[in-house]
Design a protein around this motif. Sequence first.
Motif, PDB file in Angstrom:
ATOM      1  N   LEU A 202      61.353  38.124  27.664  1.00 18.10           N
ATOM      2  CA  LEU A 202      61.228  37.777  29.076  1.00 18.10           C
ATOM      3  C   LEU A 202      60.156  36.741  29.411  1.00 18.10           C
ATOM      4  CD1 LEU A 202      61.515  41.401  30.548  1.00 18.10           C
ATOM      5  CD2 LEU A 202      63.330  39.688  30.348  1.00 18.10           C
ATOM      6  N   GLU A 203      59.168  36.579  28.567  1.00 18.30           N
ATOM      7  CA  GLU A 203      58.081  35.646  28.864  1.00 18.30           C
ATOM      8  C   GLU A 203      58.375  34.264  28.270  1.00 18.30           C
ATOM      9  OE1 GLU A 203      55.433  35.915  30.678  1.00 18.30           O
ATOM     10  OE2 GLU A 203      54.878  38.040  30.850  1.00 18.30           O
ATOM     11  N   ALA A 204      58.031  33.209  29.003  1.00 21.41           N
ATOM     12  CA  ALA A 204      58.221  31.848  28.496  1.00 21.41           C
ATOM     13  C   ALA A 204      57.345  31.606  27.272  1.00 21.41           C
ATOM     14  CB  ALA A 204      57.900  30.838  29.589  1.00 21.41           C
ATOM     15  N   ASP A 205      56.129  32.143  27.285  1.00 17.66           N
ATOM     16  CA  ASP A 205      55.210  32.034  26.158  1.00 17.66           C
ATOM     17  C   ASP A 205      54.722  33.447  25.825  1.00 17.66           C
ATOM     18  OD1 ASP A 205      53.258  31.574  24.293  1.00 17.66           O
ATOM     19  OD2 ASP A 205      52.159  30.080  25.476  1.00 17.66           O
ATOM     20  N   PRO A 206      55.405  34.175  24.914  1.00 18.76           N
ATOM     21  CA  PRO A 206      55.048  35.565  24.632  1.00 18.76           C
ATOM     22  C   PRO A 206      53.590  35.749  24.207  1.00 18.76           C
ATOM     23  CG  PRO A 206      57.164  35.007  23.649  1.00 18.76           C
ATOM     24  CD  PRO A 206      56.562  33.725  24.135  1.00 18.76           C
ATOM     25  N   GLY A 207      53.018  34.727  23.589  1.00 20.84           N
ATOM     26  CA  GLY A 207      51.635  34.832  23.153  1.00 20.84           C
ATOM     27  C   GLY A 207      50.635  34.715  24.285  1.00 20.84           C
ATOM     28  N   ARG A 208      51.063  34.161  25.401  1.00 21.53           N
ATOM     29  CA  ARG A 208      50.199  34.022  26.586  1.00 21.53           C
ATOM     30  C   ARG A 208      50.989  34.472  27.811  1.00 21.53           C
ATOM     31  NH1 ARG A 208      47.870  28.027  26.578  1.00 21.53           N
ATOM     32  NH2 ARG A 208      46.575  28.940  28.234  1.00 21.53           N
ATOM     33  N   PRO A 209      51.254  35.762  27.910  1.00 22.17           N
ATOM     34  CA  PRO A 209      52.138  36.275  28.969  1.00 22.17           C
ATOM     35  C   PRO A 209      51.530  36.101  30.358  1.00 22.17           C
ATOM     36  CG  PRO A 209      51.058  38.082  27.822  1.00 22.17           C
ATOM     37  CD  PRO A 209      50.747  36.842  27.045  1.00 22.17           C
ATOM     38  N   ARG A 210      52.401  35.778  31.320  1.00 22.70           N
ATOM     39  CA  ARG A 210      51.971  35.614  32.707  1.00 22.70           C
ATOM     40  C   ARG A 210      52.357  36.803  33.582  1.00 22.70           C
ATOM     41  NH1 ARG A 210      54.151  30.377  35.332  1.00 22.70           N
ATOM     42  NH2 ARG A 210      52.956  31.313  37.035  1.00 22.70           N
ATOM     43  N   HIS A 211      53.359  37.573  33.158  1.00 20.83           N
ATOM     44  CA  HIS A 211      53.904  38.623  34.009  1.00 20.83           C
ATOM     45  C   HIS A 211      53.688  40.035  33.453  1.00 20.83           C
ATOM     46  CE1 HIS A 211      55.824  35.497  36.415  1.00 20.83           C
ATOM     47  NE2 HIS A 211      56.224  34.953  35.284  1.00 20.83           N
ATOM     48  N   LEU A 212      53.770  40.195  32.155  1.00 21.46           N
ATOM     49  CA  LEU A 212      53.543  41.495  31.518  1.00 21.46           C
ATOM     50  C   LEU A 212      52.186  41.413  30.828  1.00 21.46           C
ATOM     51  CD1 LEU A 212      57.122  42.076  30.062  1.00 21.46           C
ATOM     52  CD2 LEU A 212      56.182  42.927  32.225  1.00 21.46           C
ATOM     53  N   VAL A 213      51.155  41.739  31.580  1.00 19.66           N
ATOM     54  CA  VAL A 213      49.785  41.410  31.197  1.00 19.66           C
ATOM     55  C   VAL A 213      49.072  42.632  30.604  1.00 19.66           C
ATOM     56  CG1 VAL A 213      47.576  40.536  32.039  1.00 19.66           C
ATOM     57  CG2 VAL A 213      49.716  39.689  33.040  1.00 19.66           C
ATOM     58  N   THR A 214      48.329  42.401  29.533  1.00 17.42           N
ATOM     59  CA  THR A 214      47.506  43.447  28.923  1.00 17.42           C
ATOM     60  C   THR A 214      46.084  43.362  29.450  1.00 17.42           C
ATOM     61  OG1 THR A 214      48.795  43.423  26.867  1.00 17.42           O
ATOM     62  CG2 THR A 214      46.584  44.368  26.755  1.00 17.42           C
ATOM     63  N   GLU A 215      45.529  44.508  29.846  1.00 18.75           N
ATOM     64  CA  GLU A 215      44.107  44.628  30.144  1.00 18.75           C
ATOM     65  C   GLU A 215      43.500  45.371  28.952  1.00 18.75           C
ATOM     66  OE1 GLU A 215      42.693  43.198  32.533  1.00 18.75           O
ATOM     67  OE2 GLU A 215      44.356  42.708  33.860  1.00 18.75           O
ATOM     68  N   PRO A 216      42.887  44.668  28.003  1.00 14.76           N
ATOM     69  CA  PRO A 216      42.496  45.260  26.719  1.00 14.76           C
ATOM     70  C   PRO A 216      41.701  46.554  26.868  1.00 14.76           C
ATOM     71  CG  PRO A 216      42.156  42.889  26.681  1.00 14.76           C
ATOM     72  CD  PRO A 216      42.489  43.245  28.096  1.00 14.76           C
ATOM     73  N   GLY A 217      42.184  47.567  26.144  1.00 18.84           N
ATOM     74  CA  GLY A 217      41.512  48.845  26.122  1.00 18.84           C
ATOM     75  C   GLY A 217      41.728  49.699  27.358  1.00 18.84           C
ATOM     76  N   ILE A 218      42.486  49.180  28.352  1.00 15.43           N
ATOM     77  CA  ILE A 218      42.655  49.924  29.593  1.00 15.43           C
ATOM     78  C   ILE A 218      44.123  50.219  29.883  1.00 15.43           C
ATOM     79  CG2 ILE A 218      42.161  49.991  32.056  1.00 15.43           C
ATOM     80  CD1 ILE A 218      39.985  47.916  31.580  1.00 15.43           C
ATOM     81  N   GLY A 219      44.935  49.168  29.939  1.00 18.48           N
ATOM     82  CA  GLY A 219      46.337  49.378  30.287  1.00 18.48           C
ATOM     83  C   GLY A 219      47.068  48.062  30.465  1.00 18.48           C
ATOM     84  N   TYR A 220      48.078  48.098  31.338  1.00 20.63           N
ATOM     85  CA  TYR A 220      48.964  46.951  31.515  1.00 20.63           C
ATOM     86  C   TYR A 220      49.281  46.787  33.004  1.00 20.63           C
ATOM     87  CZ  TYR A 220      49.581  47.745  26.536  1.00 20.63           C
ATOM     88  OH  TYR A 220      49.346  47.935  25.203  1.00 20.63           O
ATOM     89  N   ARG A 221      49.713  45.566  33.354  1.00 20.00           N
ATOM     90  CA  ARG A 221      50.131  45.335  34.730  1.00 20.00           C
ATOM     91  C   ARG A 221      51.302  44.365  34.759  1.00 20.00           C
ATOM     92  NH1 ARG A 221      45.930  44.600  38.051  1.00 20.00           N
ATOM     93  NH2 ARG A 221      44.257  44.560  36.505  1.00 20.00           N
ATOM     94  N   TYR A 222      52.156  44.534  35.775  1.00 24.87           N
ATOM     95  CA  TYR A 222      53.196  43.567  36.072  1.00 24.87           C
ATOM     96  C   TYR A 222      52.656  42.633  37.142  1.00 24.87           C
ATOM     97  CZ  TYR A 222      57.086  41.624  38.760  1.00 24.87           C
ATOM     98  OH  TYR A 222      57.912  40.775  39.457  1.00 24.87           O
ATOM     99  N   GLN A 223      52.539  41.368  36.810  1.00 21.48           N
ATOM    100  CA  GLN A 223      52.047  40.357  37.747  1.00 21.48           C
ATOM    101  C   GLN A 223      53.226  39.541  38.246  1.00 21.48           C
ATOM    102  OE1 GLN A 223      48.652  40.329  38.468  1.00 21.48           O
ATOM    103  NE2 GLN A 223      49.427  39.176  40.205  1.00 21.48           N
TER     104      GLN A 223
END
Length: 224
Positions: A202-223
């Motif tokens: 789903l991401e244009a650049d999986p290595g630098r996601p804009r929408h399925l974002v990781t917050e390291p050590g905490i969780g994830y967010r949909y942007q």
Amino acid sequence: MSHILVVDDEPALLRALRISLQARHYSVLTAGTGQEALDSVGQAPPEALVLDLGLPDLDGVDVIRGVRSTLDVPIIVLSGRADTGEKIRALDAGADDYVTKPFVMDELLARLRAILRRPVTTVPGPPPRIGPYEIDLAAATVTGPDGTVRLTPTEWKILALLMANPGRLVPGRQILAEVWGPEGAGHGNYLRVYLAAMRRKLEADPGRPRHLVTEPGIGYRYQP
């Protein structure tokens, strides 16, 4: 049982309203700030809103406008502001009724019963997207420029949970518990594997996601 959201920054008044409404078999949620109210409306739309205008973070009129952008839910303003201009401002923003503090509880309840008699309709918004992909959670489909993208059942569970909280952090432990149950609590690697697979799809650049974002050590967010 009608679901009522009561918004006021006075804890004693919130408690009194909650007790009175629950005694009359209403389901009640409370919020002490405007942002809490908007978050609550987004997560569990109420059937009526009782709202103070003098909130610590947002003007109550702005809360009315925010609610009105997505829901046609009945709104009763409950405020110490007796000025006619304030009443007009609130009613013009979309409030259905205006009760001035101090108030009589039986009168407030009668007004609540009156506005609950009219139907509530939802204003449909645009479907959620991840870049060029349109997400239909109800139909469990992802449609992009080249057609349908297939997600696994587990990927759908993760995506639905993230999209239910747009822009907000969802702790990794919460996702593990809701998707895999108690046995998933110690397996954060499951989540990393599935998120990586979803980004590849789903991401244009999986290595630098804009929408399925990781917050390291905490969780994830949909942007969005």
